[in-house]
Design a protein around this motif. Sequence first.
Motif, PDB file in Angstrom:
ATOM      1  N   ALA A  11       7.317   5.933 -12.240  1.00 35.07           N
ATOM      2  CA  ALA A  11       5.918   5.704 -11.868  1.00 35.07           C
ATOM      3  C   ALA A  11       5.001   6.852 -12.253  1.00 35.07           C
ATOM      4  O   ALA A  11       3.842   6.878 -11.833  1.00 35.07           O
ATOM      5  CB  ALA A  11       5.818   5.450 -10.366  1.00 35.07           C
ATOM      6  N   THR A  12       5.493   7.775 -13.053  1.00 33.38           N
ATOM      7  CA  THR A  12       4.693   8.944 -13.397  1.00 33.38           C
ATOM      8  C   THR A  12       3.508   8.596 -14.285  1.00 33.38           C
ATOM      9  O   THR A  12       2.438   9.185 -14.179  1.00 33.38           O
ATOM     10  CB  THR A  12       5.574   9.977 -14.127  1.00 33.38           C
ATOM     11  N   ARG A  13       3.698   7.615 -15.162  1.00 34.34           N
ATOM     12  CA  ARG A  13       2.649   7.269 -16.129  1.00 34.34           C
ATOM     13  C   ARG A  13       2.868   5.840 -16.596  1.00 34.34           C
ATOM     14  O   ARG A  13       3.769   5.149 -16.129  1.00 34.34           O
ATOM     15  CB  ARG A  13       2.680   8.229 -17.319  1.00 34.34           C
ATOM     16  N   GLY A  14       2.016   5.375 -17.513  1.00 31.49           N
ATOM     17  CA  GLY A  14       2.205   4.085 -18.149  1.00 31.49           C
ATOM     18  C   GLY A  14       2.192   2.918 -17.187  1.00 31.49           C
ATOM     19  O   GLY A  14       1.462   2.919 -16.187  1.00 31.49           O
ATOM     20  N   THR A  36       8.556  14.124 -13.045  1.00 30.70           N
ATOM     21  CA  THR A  36       7.543  15.154 -13.266  1.00 30.70           C
ATOM     22  C   THR A  36       6.669  15.323 -12.032  1.00 30.70           C
ATOM     23  O   THR A  36       6.018  14.383 -11.581  1.00 30.70           O
ATOM     24  CB  THR A  36       6.667  14.811 -14.473  1.00 30.70           C
ATOM     25  N   THR A  37       6.679  16.524 -11.501  1.00 29.35           N
ATOM     26  CA  THR A  37       5.833  16.870 -10.358  1.00 29.35           C
ATOM     27  C   THR A  37       4.896  18.001 -10.775  1.00 29.35           C
ATOM     28  O   THR A  37       4.983  18.527 -11.885  1.00 29.35           O
ATOM     29  CB  THR A  37       6.684  17.340  -9.169  1.00 29.35           C
ATOM     30  N   ARG A  38       4.018  18.362  -9.886  1.00 32.40           N
ATOM     31  CA  ARG A  38       3.109  19.465 -10.209  1.00 32.40           C
ATOM     32  C   ARG A  38       3.850  20.786 -10.331  1.00 32.40           C
ATOM     33  O   ARG A  38       3.338  21.733 -10.925  1.00 32.40           O
ATOM     34  CB  ARG A  38       2.017  19.549  -9.139  1.00 32.40           C
ATOM     35  N   GLY A  39       5.053  20.839  -9.792  1.00 28.02           N
ATOM     36  CA  GLY A  39       5.816  22.085  -9.869  1.00 28.02           C
ATOM     37  C   GLY A  39       6.985  22.038 -10.830  1.00 28.02           C
ATOM     38  O   GLY A  39       7.640  23.055 -11.061  1.00 28.02           O
ATOM     39  N   SER A  40       7.258  20.873 -11.410  1.00 26.19           N
ATOM     40  CA  SER A  40       8.436  20.747 -12.256  1.00 26.19           C
ATOM     41  C   SER A  40       8.227  19.663 -13.302  1.00 26.19           C
ATOM     42  O   SER A  40       7.962  18.507 -12.962  1.00 26.19           O
ATOM     43  CB  SER A  40       9.669  20.402 -11.411  1.00 26.19           C
ATOM     44  N   GLU A  48       1.299  14.180 -16.882  1.00 28.58           N
ATOM     45  CA  GLU A  48       1.117  13.306 -15.718  1.00 28.58           C
ATOM     46  C   GLU A  48       2.200  13.589 -14.667  1.00 28.58           C
ATOM     47  O   GLU A  48       3.340  13.903 -15.005  1.00 28.58           O
ATOM     48  CB  GLU A  48       1.179  11.831 -16.128  1.00 28.58           C
ATOM     49  N   THR A  49       1.852  13.445 -13.388  1.00 24.57           N
ATOM     50  CA  THR A  49       2.783  13.742 -12.305  1.00 24.57           C
ATOM     51  C   THR A  49       2.845  12.600 -11.306  1.00 24.57           C
ATOM     52  O   THR A  49       1.931  11.777 -11.218  1.00 24.57           O
ATOM     53  CB  THR A  49       2.377  15.018 -11.543  1.00 24.57           C
ATOM     54  N   ILE A  50       3.925  12.587 -10.516  1.00 23.52           N
ATOM     55  CA  ILE A  50       4.045  11.561  -9.481  1.00 23.52           C
ATOM     56  C   ILE A  50       3.021  11.780  -8.367  1.00 23.52           C
ATOM     57  O   ILE A  50       2.564  10.816  -7.749  1.00 23.52           O
ATOM     58  CB  ILE A  50       5.471  11.491  -8.900  1.00 23.52           C
ATOM     59  N   VAL A  65       3.546   7.541  -1.725  1.00 27.73           N
ATOM     60  CA  VAL A  65       4.535   8.521  -1.265  1.00 27.73           C
ATOM     61  C   VAL A  65       5.292   9.037  -2.486  1.00 27.73           C
ATOM     62  O   VAL A  65       6.189   8.358  -3.002  1.00 27.73           O
ATOM     63  CB  VAL A  65       5.526   7.895  -0.265  1.00 27.73           C
ATOM     64  N   PRO A  66       4.931  10.223  -2.992  1.00 26.62           N
ATOM     65  CA  PRO A  66       5.626  10.735  -4.179  1.00 26.62           C
ATOM     66  C   PRO A  66       6.997  11.298  -3.815  1.00 26.62           C
ATOM     67  O   PRO A  66       7.129  12.098  -2.879  1.00 26.62           O
ATOM     68  CB  PRO A  66       4.689  11.839  -4.674  1.00 26.62           C
TER      69      PRO A  66
END
Length: 302
Positions: A11-14, A36-40, A48-50, A65-66
């Motif tokens: 669900a990170t992108r697309g 992909t998160t803001r920290g990893s 793009e991030t969750i 809820v990421p």
Amino acid sequence: MTAKTVLVTGATRGCGRAIAVELGRGGATVYVTGRTTRGSSSPMQRSETIEETAELVDAAGGRGVPVRCDFTSVADVDALRERVEAESGGLDVLVDDVWGGDPFVDFERPYWESSLDDALTLVHNALDTHLIALHRLLPLVVRRPGGFVIEVTDGDDDEYVGAGIPYYLAKCGVRALGRALGAELAGRGCVGLSVTPGFLRSEAMLDLFGVAEPNWRDAVTGAGGPDFALSETPYYLARGVAALVNDPDAARFAGRTIASWTLMREYGVTDVDGTRPDWGRWYAEVHKAGRNPAEVDPAPYR
């Protein structure tokens, strides 16, 4: 979708991001999963991030809820399942959109001249992940009659159009999962199927063609070519999916692979610009008919 619980893999992108947002728009709680998160960052090396997706779900009216989850890791998916079970008790909708194959696709060389390691990694990321997710998460769906399991693929049939053997295997495999789920889940009061976009105007595709969403049409005469005139945003498919899961007669689609253009015809959904791209008709009437796409007016197909 109020009081419904949704989980979207990839669900990170697309399409994964867009489907999460459109199901959240109906008031659902949406577990937004990816690597992909803001920290990893993931090996995809995208921005793009969750967390961004979860915020878009919130803004649309749902609850995002990421949860970081690598679907190649059984331990990660076990931890995800335990969290969802503890917090929500089960799932009403599972959307399986894991991919992670872009860096390993070779569209140019014959398969026997390409990298075997890349081919095996592509299939691992694109199919093993789906098997792991389904094995661990299906129990959360089948305990709630009326649930949906939706596989996301590319293409609505198994015709080979030259995209490369590993890519073809991966996408056919996901369609096969949709067919099997349709049969397996019918006796449980749930619906299983696959969905596909047309020519997807994803974040990565926009970057590849050197355009952004506001000026995407510039790529029609450039890197995207005339087919890009029929491209669609991820929200086109997502709006169709939202209509599908709210259709009380959706079981008629069980086991099928339903395209964005089929969902458009069925439910009247539009893309974000109000148009209705019909890639299926374009492909049939232009490519299969042997016409030159550059000489066909795309307007009647949108």
